[in-house]
Motif scaffolding. Structure first.
Motif, PDB file in Angstrom:
ATOM      1  N   HIS A   1      11.205 -11.268  14.101  1.00  0.00           N
ATOM      2  CA  HIS A   1      10.078 -11.656  12.407  1.00  0.00           C
ATOM      3  C   HIS A   1       9.428 -10.609  11.723  1.00  0.00           C
ATOM      4  O   HIS A   1       9.756 -10.488  10.424  1.00  0.00           O
ATOM      5  CB  HIS A   1       9.574 -12.220  12.510  1.00  0.00           C
ATOM      6  N   ALA A   2       9.313  -9.001  12.413  1.00  0.00           N
ATOM      7  CA  ALA A   2       8.303  -8.177  11.747  1.00  0.00           C
ATOM      8  C   ALA A   2       9.810  -7.586  11.442  1.00  0.00           C
ATOM      9  O   ALA A   2       9.492  -6.992   9.939  1.00  0.00           O
ATOM     10  CB  ALA A   2       7.900  -7.869  12.736  1.00  0.00           C
ATOM     11  N   LEU A   3      10.735  -7.447  11.515  1.00  0.00           N
ATOM     12  CA  LEU A   3      11.689  -6.545  10.813  1.00  0.00           C
ATOM     13  C   LEU A   3      12.559  -7.630   9.602  1.00  0.00           C
ATOM     14  O   LEU A   3      12.813  -6.671   8.477  1.00  0.00           O
ATOM     15  CB  LEU A   3      12.478  -5.951  11.920  1.00  0.00           C
ATOM     16  N   ILE A   4      12.161  -8.192   9.626  1.00  0.00           N
ATOM     17  CA  ILE A   4      12.941  -9.457   8.106  1.00  0.00           C
ATOM     18  C   ILE A   4      12.229  -9.173   7.799  1.00  0.00           C
ATOM     19  O   ILE A   4      11.658  -9.045   6.340  1.00  0.00           O
ATOM     20  CB  ILE A   4      13.205 -10.953   8.856  1.00  0.00           C
ATOM     21  N   ALA A   5      10.524  -9.321   7.758  1.00  0.00           N
ATOM     22  CA  ALA A   5       9.430  -9.832   7.323  1.00  0.00           C
ATOM     23  C   ALA A   5       9.459  -8.689   5.516  1.00  0.00           C
ATOM     24  O   ALA A   5       9.108  -9.208   4.510  1.00  0.00           O
ATOM     25  CB  ALA A   5       8.390  -9.251   7.892  1.00  0.00           C
ATOM     26  N   TYR A   6       9.024  -7.506   6.360  1.00  0.00           N
ATOM     27  CA  TYR A   6       8.544  -6.434   4.799  1.00  0.00           C
ATOM     28  C   TYR A   6       9.458  -5.901   4.105  1.00  0.00           C
ATOM     29  O   TYR A   6       8.990  -5.829   2.827  1.00  0.00           O
ATOM     30  CB  TYR A   6       7.945  -5.840   5.824  1.00  0.00           C
ATOM     31  N   PRO A   7      10.896  -5.776   4.911  1.00  0.00           N
ATOM     32  CA  PRO A   7      11.963  -5.731   3.794  1.00  0.00           C
ATOM     33  C   PRO A   7      12.304  -6.909   2.433  1.00  0.00           C
ATOM     34  O   PRO A   7      11.878  -6.708   1.645  1.00  0.00           O
ATOM     35  CB  PRO A   7      12.932  -4.786   4.252  1.00  0.00           C
TER      36      PRO A   7
ATOM     37  N   LEU B   1      10.486   3.082  10.303  1.00  0.00           N
ATOM     38  CA  LEU B   1      10.774   2.364   9.405  1.00  0.00           C
ATOM     39  C   LEU B   1      10.588   1.065   9.054  1.00  0.00           C
ATOM     40  O   LEU B   1       9.723   1.059   7.919  1.00  0.00           O
ATOM     41  CB  LEU B   1      12.825   2.678   8.906  1.00  0.00           C
ATOM     42  N   GLY B   2      10.576   0.457  10.548  1.00  0.00           N
ATOM     43  CA  GLY B   2      10.409  -1.195  10.193  1.00  0.00           C
ATOM     44  C   GLY B   2       8.259  -0.935  10.524  1.00  0.00           C
ATOM     45  O   GLY B   2       7.667  -1.857   9.263  1.00  0.00           O
ATOM     46  N   SER B   3       7.838  -0.120  10.778  1.00  0.00           N
ATOM     47  CA  SER B   3       5.985   0.358  11.058  1.00  0.00           C
ATOM     48  C   SER B   3       5.959   0.495   8.578  1.00  0.00           C
ATOM     49  O   SER B   3       5.260   0.060   8.326  1.00  0.00           O
ATOM     50  CB  SER B   3       5.492   0.761  11.527  1.00  0.00           C
ATOM     51  N   ALA B   4       6.137   1.280   8.728  1.00  0.00           N
ATOM     52  CA  ALA B   4       6.348   2.001   6.843  1.00  0.00           C
ATOM     53  C   ALA B   4       7.376   0.850   6.078  1.00  0.00           C
ATOM     54  O   ALA B   4       6.209   1.024   5.332  1.00  0.00           O
ATOM     55  CB  ALA B   4       7.065   3.443   7.054  1.00  0.00           C
ATOM     56  N   LEU B   5       7.618   0.277   6.320  1.00  0.00           N
ATOM     57  CA  LEU B   5       7.901  -1.061   5.473  1.00  0.00           C
ATOM     58  C   LEU B   5       6.667  -1.987   5.346  1.00  0.00           C
ATOM     59  O   LEU B   5       6.799  -2.294   4.256  1.00  0.00           O
ATOM     60  CB  LEU B   5       9.017  -2.025   5.791  1.00  0.00           C
ATOM     61  N   TRP B   6       5.932  -2.646   6.676  1.00  0.00           N
ATOM     62  CA  TRP B   6       4.302  -2.626   6.663  1.00  0.00           C
ATOM     63  C   TRP B   6       3.528  -1.997   5.740  1.00  0.00           C
ATOM     64  O   TRP B   6       2.794  -3.067   4.819  1.00  0.00           O
ATOM     65  CB  TRP B   6       4.105  -2.910   8.739  1.00  0.00           C
ATOM     66  N   CYS B   7       3.514  -1.224   6.282  1.00  0.00           N
ATOM     67  CA  CYS B   7       2.914   0.197   5.410  1.00  0.00           C
ATOM     68  C   CYS B   7       3.131  -0.390   3.864  1.00  0.00           C
ATOM     69  O   CYS B   7       2.088  -0.039   2.701  1.00  0.00           O
ATOM     70  CB  CYS B   7       2.666   0.907   5.516  1.00  0.00           C
TER      71      CYS B   7
ATOM     72  N   THR C   1      -1.103   9.979   7.871  1.00  0.00           N
ATOM     73  CA  THR C   1      -1.650   9.719   8.967  1.00  0.00           C
ATOM     74  C   THR C   1      -2.976   8.671   8.651  1.00  0.00           C
ATOM     75  O   THR C   1      -4.505   8.162   9.601  1.00  0.00           O
ATOM     76  CB  THR C   1      -2.751  10.585   9.372  1.00  0.00           C
ATOM     77  N   ALA C   2      -3.287   8.910   7.056  1.00  0.00           N
ATOM     78  CA  ALA C   2      -3.937   7.448   6.904  1.00  0.00           C
ATOM     79  C   ALA C   2      -3.785   6.595   7.501  1.00  0.00           C
ATOM     80  O   ALA C   2      -5.021   5.580   7.871  1.00  0.00           O
ATOM     81  CB  ALA C   2      -4.232   7.677   5.418  1.00  0.00           C
ATOM     82  N   TRP C   3      -2.723   5.567   7.327  1.00  0.00           N
ATOM     83  CA  TRP C   3      -2.532   4.419   8.159  1.00  0.00           C
ATOM     84  C   TRP C   3      -2.175   4.229   9.532  1.00  0.00           C
ATOM     85  O   TRP C   3      -2.579   3.951  10.223  1.00  0.00           O
ATOM     86  CB  TRP C   3      -1.283   4.506   7.492  1.00  0.00           C
ATOM     87  N   LEU C   4      -1.796   5.883   9.875  1.00  0.00           N
ATOM     88  CA  LEU C   4      -1.390   5.407  11.712  1.00  0.00           C
ATOM     89  C   LEU C   4      -3.016   5.567  12.652  1.00  0.00           C
ATOM     90  O   LEU C   4      -2.626   5.294  13.652  1.00  0.00           O
ATOM     91  CB  LEU C   4      -0.710   6.873  11.604  1.00  0.00           C
ATOM     92  N   GLY C   5      -3.483   6.346  12.217  1.00  0.00           N
ATOM     93  CA  GLY C   5      -5.386   6.429  12.449  1.00  0.00           C
ATOM     94  C   GLY C   5      -5.855   5.446  12.347  1.00  0.00           C
ATOM     95  O   GLY C   5      -6.617   5.171  12.941  1.00  0.00           O
TER      96      GLY C   5
ATOM     97  N   ALA D   1       7.644   7.687   3.022  1.00  0.00           N
ATOM     98  CA  ALA D   1       8.181   8.761   1.894  1.00  0.00           C
ATOM     99  C   ALA D   1       9.255   8.178   0.488  1.00  0.00           C
ATOM    100  O   ALA D   1       9.265   8.174  -0.699  1.00  0.00           O
ATOM    101  CB  ALA D   1       8.186   9.777   1.410  1.00  0.00           C
ATOM    102  N   MET D   2      10.410   7.901   1.638  1.00  0.00           N
ATOM    103  CA  MET D   2      11.705   6.829   0.887  1.00  0.00           C
ATOM    104  C   MET D   2      11.056   5.898   0.748  1.00  0.00           C
ATOM    105  O   MET D   2      12.162   5.900  -0.698  1.00  0.00           O
ATOM    106  CB  MET D   2      12.732   6.888   2.754  1.00  0.00           C
ATOM    107  N   LEU D   3      10.380   4.920   1.000  1.00  0.00           N
ATOM    108  CA  LEU D   3      10.461   3.828   0.274  1.00  0.00           C
ATOM    109  C   LEU D   3       9.699   4.241  -1.073  1.00  0.00           C
ATOM    110  O   LEU D   3       9.294   3.726  -1.931  1.00  0.00           O
ATOM    111  CB  LEU D   3       9.619   2.709   1.213  1.00  0.00           C
TER     112      LEU D   3
END
Length: 487
Positions: A300-306, A402-408, A443-447, A470-472
């Motif tokens: 569900h999380a992989l579907i959600a953010y893209p 990538l899934g986590s980056a999409l959430w960010c 790191t502001a997010w991953l922190g 960065a690519m997103l």
């Protein structure tokens, strides 16, 4: 017919309770009378009652949050009846359910405690959402210092939290020499019974350590895996149930036709014969739990953010998008399913195929926004443990990163089109600020230790996350998905 009620049941052409509701006797107190509970646990009880069973396990609901008052008023006006509409891609079937016989208003702690003290109540059940357990994400354990818990400890006779109320009920039962009830969590949390035990005993420890010891020694907290996709009810569903089925119901529940409940059989005070309604009892629910949480909830999380970034409204529309579906399939096959231990009698690839089919069901009307909701509570439970599992084995985490980056990127508050994303997390303001800062410094997010723990500082994950984020920002969601899918 202006309203669903006991008096109007005879006018309804759809199946209605085939049991005498006036003869039902309460045996369950349930906190959190939301749509999932009414489509899941209550549906199993209704099925048993229509078999002539479990007549002494009717449900009394209990509200805790101020928002519960509206549901209580709506159900009370309908004699606690409601319509359940089960939908496959091919058909929809409606029936009226009646296992709920009462609903205690939020704030009425005296009545809740008195009901909990009643020996007829043998099960206390909870669906209070993943974020309702006062878990300190940094430690993974119950946060005894939380202000709401501290307030209950300071005034244990007038508690405001679910756990303070349960402790007060158990205190009353112990004082009366009565056996304790079983506490049955039905929320989507790993080892949910163990989590609930820690919360209840931890709350008791603050005001009555002897009671906490008695709870740990005497109260059962079975673990469970629960599953059914159940969207929120809107005017759309209320209109559909009236127009399609002739039922004037202000609180219908629409859900998929799939349902599953795997439960540890630990009910010293007794339980309904739920196995006759399709519940699977097992000695250890862990394999089923990991399968569901990682494959379904992680999916569900992989579907959600893209999908959210692409302005896709419904989940079935996201599944019809070739890129979103291919992204889901690749991450599941390459990274998630290999991280799920074997499950007795279950083919994991076949389980995922069924998950994909369920998500693609156009009848459900499940929204992408619902899947995006509350990522700060869901990501640490559904995504980060799989990342940690793979890193521990030195396995790639490109898709999960990538899934986590999409959430960010979603939490930056705008979609790729520039459309504003309305607040969709209890911590939205904090996430907005961190997502903005992460555009130049990942790191502001991953922190966020409360989300990522030590995983956020792992160089393998952090580098992949920063590259995808960065690519997103530079190329957008579609080009980034193309890059990932192209290897």
């Amino acid at each position: 017919m202006d309203r669903l009620s006991t008096k109007t049941l005879s006018q309804i052409a759809q199946p209605v309770p085939g049991y005498d509701r006036s003869a039902l006797r309460p045996g369950i107190l349930h906190f959190g009378v939301g749509n999932f509970f009414r489509a899941h646990q209550a549906a199993y009880l209704d099925r048993l009652m229509n078999m002539g069973l479990a007549q002494d396990f009717a449900i009394i609901g209990a509200g805790v949050m101020p928002g519960d008052a509206q549901m209580r008023e709506t159900l009370a006006a309908q004699d606690h009846l409601y319509t359940l509409v089960e939908q496959s891609a091919e058909r929809s079937d409606a029936r009226v359910l009646g296992p709920i016989v009462d609903y205690i208003a939020p704030g009425d702690h005296r009545r809740v405690i008195a009901t909990l003290a009643d020996p007829a109540i043998r099960i206390v059940a909870l669906t209070i959402t993943e974020g309702g357990y006062f878990i300190d994400a940094a430690t993974g354990h119950f946060d005894r210092a939380h202000p709401a818990i501290a307030a209950d400890a300071a005034d244990p006779d007038a508690p405001r939290t679910v756990f303070g109320l349960i402790v007060a009920g158990l205190r009353a039962r112990r004082a009366a020499g009565q056996a304790p009830f079983t506490v049955m969590c039905c929320d989507n949390i790993p080892h949910n019974g163990d989590v609930t035990r820690e919360a209840v005993a931890g709350t008791a420890q603050l005001s009555d350590p002897a009671l906490a010891d008695w709870i740990l020694a005497n109260v059962a907290f079975p673990n469970a895996m629960v599953d059914r996709i159940t969207p929120a009810t809107s005017d759309r569903e209320r209109r559909m149930v009236r127009e399609d089925f002739g039922i004037p119901d202000q609180a219908p529940v629409f859900c998929e036709d799939f349902i599953q409940w795997v439960l540890e059989d630990n009910f010293p005070a007794g339980r309904p014969p739920l196995e006759k309604a399709g519940v699977e009892f097992v000695a250890d629910v862990t394999p089923w739990e990991l399968m569901k949480i990682r494959i379904l909830n992680g999916g569900h999380a992989l579907i959600a953010y893209p999908a959210g970034l692409l302005d896709i409204h419904f989940v079935h529309e996201a599944m019809a998008d070739a890129q979103v579906r291919a992204f889901l399939q690749k991450v599941e096959a390459d990274e998630i399913i290999p991280a799920v231990p074997p499950v007795p009698g279950t083919d994991l690839a076949g389980y995922f195929d069924r998950v994909a089919e369920r998500c693609a069901n156009p009848k459900i009307g499940d929204t992408v926004r619902r899947l995006c909701l509350d990522g700060s509570n869901r990501q640490p439970k559904f995504i980060v443990p799989t990342i940690a599992h793979r890193l521990d084995r030195d396995q790639p985490v490109e898709g999960l990163a990538l899934g986590s980056a999409l959430w960010c990127r979603y939490c930056a508050g705008t979609s790729d089109s520039g459309a504003m994303i309305a607040p969709n997390d209890p911590n939205w303001d904090r996430l907005l600020a961190r997502a903005a800062a992460a555009r130049s410094d990942a790191t502001a997010w991953l922190g966020m230790v409360e989300v990522y723990g030590a995983t956020g500082s792992d160089a393998r994950f952090a580098q992949a996350f920063a590259r995808w984020l960065a690519m997103l920002w530079d190329r957008g969601t579609r080009a980034t998905l193309d890059a990932y899918l192209g290897g």
